[in-house]
Design a protein around this motif. Structure first.
Motif, PDB file in Angstrom:
ATOM      1  N   MET A 189       0.999  -1.261  -0.053  1.00 32.55           N
ATOM      2  CA  MET A 189       0.011  -0.011   0.035  1.00 32.55           C
ATOM      3  C   MET A 189       0.997   1.175  -0.140  1.00 32.55           C
ATOM      4  O   MET A 189       2.088   1.407   0.790  1.00 32.55           O
ATOM      5  CB  MET A 189      -0.803   0.034   1.230  1.00 32.55           C
ATOM      6  N   PHE A 190       0.812   2.297  -0.992  1.00 34.62           N
ATOM      7  CA  PHE A 190       1.458   3.489  -1.048  1.00 34.62           C
ATOM      8  C   PHE A 190       0.587   4.678  -0.353  1.00 34.62           C
ATOM      9  O   PHE A 190      -0.568   4.857  -0.715  1.00 34.62           O
ATOM     10  CB  PHE A 190       1.700   3.653  -2.398  1.00 34.62           C
ATOM     11  N   SER A 191       1.334   5.438   0.273  1.00 37.15           N
ATOM     12  CA  SER A 191       0.525   6.578   0.977  1.00 37.15           C
ATOM     13  C   SER A 191       1.373   7.598   0.968  1.00 37.15           C
ATOM     14  O   SER A 191       2.201   7.638   1.032  1.00 37.15           O
ATOM     15  CB  SER A 191      -0.264   6.490   2.089  1.00 37.15           C
ATOM     16  N   ILE A 192       0.808   8.946   1.049  1.00 40.95           N
ATOM     17  CA  ILE A 192       1.647  10.232   1.323  1.00 40.95           C
ATOM     18  C   ILE A 192       1.328  10.671   2.767  1.00 40.95           C
ATOM     19  O   ILE A 192       0.148  10.691   3.048  1.00 40.95           O
ATOM     20  CB  ILE A 192       1.057  11.373   0.239  1.00 40.95           C
ATOM     21  N   VAL A 193       2.294  11.019   3.643  1.00 47.48           N
ATOM     22  CA  VAL A 193       2.036  11.643   4.773  1.00 47.48           C
ATOM     23  C   VAL A 193       2.545  12.976   4.726  1.00 47.48           C
ATOM     24  O   VAL A 193       3.744  13.445   4.595  1.00 47.48           O
ATOM     25  CB  VAL A 193       2.933  10.515   5.859  1.00 47.48           C
ATOM     26  N   ASN A 194       1.661  13.788   5.379  1.00 52.56           N
ATOM     27  CA  ASN A 194       1.833  15.246   5.440  1.00 52.56           C
ATOM     28  C   ASN A 194       2.794  15.535   6.606  1.00 52.56           C
ATOM     29  O   ASN A 194       3.147  14.661   7.321  1.00 52.56           O
ATOM     30  CB  ASN A 194       0.742  16.114   5.003  1.00 52.56           C
ATOM     31  N   GLY A 195       3.075  17.057   6.729  1.00 58.36           N
ATOM     32  CA  GLY A 195       4.155  17.287   7.804  1.00 58.36           C
ATOM     33  C   GLY A 195       3.345  17.195   9.206  1.00 58.36           C
ATOM     34  O   GLY A 195       3.970  16.856  10.322  1.00 58.36           O
ATOM     35  N   SER A 196       1.723  17.196   9.367  1.00 57.49           N
ATOM     36  CA  SER A 196       1.429  16.821  10.780  1.00 57.49           C
ATOM     37  C   SER A 196       1.053  15.188  10.639  1.00 57.49           C
ATOM     38  O   SER A 196       0.044  14.931  11.552  1.00 57.49           O
ATOM     39  CB  SER A 196       0.000  17.702  10.530  1.00 57.49           C
ATOM     40  N   CYS A 197       1.681  14.407  10.125  1.00 52.44           N
ATOM     41  CA  CYS A 197       1.368  13.042  10.097  1.00 52.44           C
ATOM     42  C   CYS A 197       0.108  12.386   9.941  1.00 52.44           C
ATOM     43  O   CYS A 197      -0.164  11.476  10.392  1.00 52.44           O
ATOM     44  CB  CYS A 197       2.229  12.608  11.720  1.00 52.44           C
ATOM     45  N   LYS A 198      -0.668  13.027   9.150  1.00 52.93           N
ATOM     46  CA  LYS A 198      -1.744  12.466   8.696  1.00 52.93           C
ATOM     47  C   LYS A 198      -1.440  11.932   7.069  1.00 52.93           C
ATOM     48  O   LYS A 198      -0.774  12.432   6.054  1.00 52.93           O
ATOM     49  CB  LYS A 198      -2.975  13.392   8.141  1.00 52.93           C
ATOM     50  N   ALA A 199      -1.904  10.779   6.932  1.00 52.64           N
ATOM     51  CA  ALA A 199      -1.675   9.807   5.806  1.00 52.64           C
ATOM     52  C   ALA A 199      -2.732   9.840   4.796  1.00 52.64           C
ATOM     53  O   ALA A 199      -3.789   9.864   5.311  1.00 52.64           O
ATOM     54  CB  ALA A 199      -1.184   8.240   6.361  1.00 52.64           C
ATOM     55  N   PHE A 200      -2.138   9.852   3.453  1.00 50.82           N
ATOM     56  CA  PHE A 200      -3.505   9.767   2.523  1.00 50.82           C
ATOM     57  C   PHE A 200      -3.161   8.690   1.605  1.00 50.82           C
ATOM     58  O   PHE A 200      -1.980   8.693   1.063  1.00 50.82           O
ATOM     59  CB  PHE A 200      -3.438  11.231   1.693  1.00 50.82           C
ATOM     60  N   PHE A 201      -3.913   7.950   1.086  1.00 50.32           N
ATOM     61  CA  PHE A 201      -3.929   6.836   0.286  1.00 50.32           C
ATOM     62  C   PHE A 201      -3.716   7.022  -1.047  1.00 50.32           C
ATOM     63  O   PHE A 201      -4.343   8.016  -1.753  1.00 50.32           O
ATOM     64  CB  PHE A 201      -5.079   5.887   0.416  1.00 50.32           C
ATOM     65  N   ILE A 202      -2.679   6.532  -1.671  1.00 48.72           N
ATOM     66  CA  ILE A 202      -2.461   6.720  -3.240  1.00 48.72           C
ATOM     67  C   ILE A 202      -3.085   5.613  -4.043  1.00 48.72           C
ATOM     68  O   ILE A 202      -3.855   5.580  -4.939  1.00 48.72           O
ATOM     69  CB  ILE A 202      -1.241   6.994  -3.465  1.00 48.72           C
ATOM     70  N   LYS A 203      -2.175   4.334  -3.720  1.00 51.37           N
ATOM     71  CA  LYS A 203      -2.776   3.283  -4.432  1.00 51.37           C
ATOM     72  C   LYS A 203      -2.126   1.938  -3.871  1.00 51.37           C
ATOM     73  O   LYS A 203      -1.547   2.022  -2.802  1.00 51.37           O
ATOM     74  CB  LYS A 203      -2.058   3.193  -5.870  1.00 51.37           C
ATOM     75  N   ARG A 204      -2.621   0.817  -4.400  1.00 52.30           N
ATOM     76  CA  ARG A 204      -2.436  -0.571  -3.692  1.00 52.30           C
ATOM     77  C   ARG A 204      -1.608  -1.343  -4.862  1.00 52.30           C
ATOM     78  O   ARG A 204      -2.196  -1.113  -6.155  1.00 52.30           O
ATOM     79  CB  ARG A 204      -3.448  -1.247  -2.826  1.00 52.30           C
ATOM     80  N   ALA A 205      -0.783  -2.225  -4.634  1.00 50.71           N
ATOM     81  CA  ALA A 205      -0.492  -3.170  -5.311  1.00 50.71           C
ATOM     82  C   ALA A 205      -0.717  -4.503  -4.627  1.00 50.71           C
ATOM     83  O   ALA A 205      -0.389  -4.793  -3.416  1.00 50.71           O
ATOM     84  CB  ALA A 205       1.202  -3.182  -5.539  1.00 50.71           C
ATOM     85  N   GLY A 206      -1.248  -5.348  -5.330  1.00 49.67           N
ATOM     86  CA  GLY A 206      -1.335  -6.841  -5.011  1.00 49.67           C
ATOM     87  C   GLY A 206      -2.633  -7.228  -5.525  1.00 49.67           C
ATOM     88  O   GLY A 206      -3.318  -6.383  -6.267  1.00 49.67           O
ATOM     89  N   PRO A 207      -3.226  -8.262  -4.958  1.00 49.69           N
ATOM     90  CA  PRO A 207      -2.591  -9.057  -4.027  1.00 49.69           C
ATOM     91  C   PRO A 207      -1.733 -10.264  -4.437  1.00 49.69           C
ATOM     92  O   PRO A 207      -1.879 -10.436  -5.826  1.00 49.69           O
ATOM     93  CB  PRO A 207      -3.898 -10.050  -3.470  1.00 49.69           C
ATOM     94  N   ARG A 208      -0.781 -10.703  -3.653  1.00 48.13           N
ATOM     95  CA  ARG A 208       0.205 -11.734  -4.135  1.00 48.13           C
ATOM     96  C   ARG A 208       0.037 -12.802  -3.065  1.00 48.13           C
ATOM     97  O   ARG A 208      -0.781 -12.636  -1.886  1.00 48.13           O
ATOM     98  CB  ARG A 208       1.531 -11.137  -3.770  1.00 48.13           C
TER      99      ARG A 208
END
Length: 99
Positions: free
Chosen positions: A79-98
């Motif tokens: 799972m890929f996400s972006i985390v901003n300066g206040s430590c809040k994560a936002f989902f970008i994309k997922r790879a899988g399932p394997r």
């Protein structure tokens, strides 16, 4: 001519000393936020099977791109996400399932 230069230097020093200029989420908190978001996305029976990795740090915005490795049942996801300066994560994309 000396006063405008001194005023400019003083203003720049004040901006550099402000807490918002240095606001950045530490790596361990960014990884934790990304893992928490990924586990919530995949459900209650998901768990971390490998430590998260900070892939990139976006210098102007000070955001971090984090890869989380989550197991849900017998399937493995990245799972890929972006985390901003206040430590809040936002989902970008997922790879899988394997399997």
């Amino acid at each position: 001519m000396k006063w405008p230069l001194a005023a400019l230097l003083l203003a720049m020093l004040a901006m550099l000393a402000s807490p918002s200029a240095w606001a950045e989420c530490p790596d361990y908190k960014a990884k934790s936020a990304a893992n928490t978001l990924s586990k919530a996305f995949l459900g209650k029976n998901s768990s971390v099977f490998q430590p998260a990795v900070v892939l990139k740090r976006h210098h102007p915005s000070r955001q971090k791109e984090v890869a989380s490795y989550i197991k849900a049942g017998n399937q493995y996801y990245t799972m890929f996400s972006i985390v901003n300066g206040s430590c809040k994560a936002f989902f970008i994309k997922r790879a899988g399932p394997r399997y």
